[in-house]
Design a protein around this motif. Structure first.
Motif: not given
Length: 259
Positions: A142-163
């Motif tokens: 990526c160029k300086p000043g450029g933007r990287i957008v990443i969709l990731y997963k939150n392993p500590r989401s309480p929703i995951r634990y409940a499910a």
């Protein structure tokens, strides 16, 4: 011979993922989800507001509509994926793509090539020990000043634990033939604080993307009226307290603005 994580992920997507399994396993939601998800995609698209030039879609899979919408904002769009099947689907959906078969762990591009990079639901399917290398490769190209957008997963989401807890209880009570088989697709997500390590080369920020995965929705919210209420509350939290939503939701948007 022991297969690497990359080989197993490639085999999954070439063999079944882009032949129906991705939709069946990860995109089966109730009716109430669609309006909510449209807003989630809108948040992703907003991350690229005012940006143009060259874009890399890193591991774009079958090029969902949100990817196509983002791509139309840029004059030049490159695409890299380890799945040959994905490359063919993506180029059919968006002929202006410049496709390349390869891994982002050793991205086949020169340093400072792109004005922006979009990488959705890819990093956590990379070997946990290789994920930092992959992200640093995205920063490098990526160029300086450029933007990287990443969709990731939150392993500590309480929703995951409940499910997970509800799912374990159901499996104990269900006959063997009624228990869903695991997909076999590798994934491993680091805690959100893991992303701080990239502050040496990028400004880091996070936004909420999606509160729940399809498996968790099927497990926790079987009724459409309940889902409507659930997503309504989620939208209010995202609007009023986005920082809390990042910590609790299953999927955050990670933004790296390269220094």
């Amino acid at each position: 011979m022991v297969r690497t994580v990359e080989q197993s992920v490639r085999e999954f997507y070439d063999g079944q993922g882009w032949k129906g399994s991705e939709d069946r396993l990860f995109r089966q939601y109730g009716r109430a989800y669609q309006q909510y998800h449209t807003a989630a995609d809108g948040r992703t698209i907003d991350c690229f507001a005012g940006r143009n030039g060259s874009l890399l879609i890193a591991g774009g899979g079958d090029m969902p509509e949100s990817h196509v919408c983002i791509a139309t904002k840029f004059e030049k769009v490159s695409y890299v994926d380890i799945s040959d099947t994905a490359l063919k689907i993506a180029q059919h959906r968006l002929p202006k793509l410049e496709p390349k078969l390869g891994s982002i762990c050793s991205a086949p591009f020169e340093t400072s090539t792109f004005d922006a990079v979009f990488c959705a639901h890819v990093i956590y399917h990379i070997d946990a020990a290789e994920q930092e290398k992959a992200v640093r490769e995205l920063i490098r190209i990526c160029k300086p000043g450029g933007r990287i957008v990443i969709l990731y997963k939150n392993p500590r989401s309480p929703i995951r634990y409940a499910a997970s807890a509800v799912d374990r209880l159901r499996k104990l009570a269900a006959p063997k033939y009624a228990v869903e088989k695991a997909s076999g697709l590798y994934f491993s997500a680091h805690p959100l604080r893991w992303w701080r390590r990239f502050s040496d080369s990028a400004a880091i920020s996070m936004r909420p993307w999606d509160i729940i995965g399809s498996t968790e929705e099927r497990t926790l919210i079987p009724a459409n009226w309940l889902a409507s209420t659930f997503y309504g509350v989620a939208r209010e939290v995202e609007r009023a307290i986005p920082g809390l939503a990042v910590k609790l939701w299953q999927y955050p948007i990670v933004i790296l603005d390269k220094q």
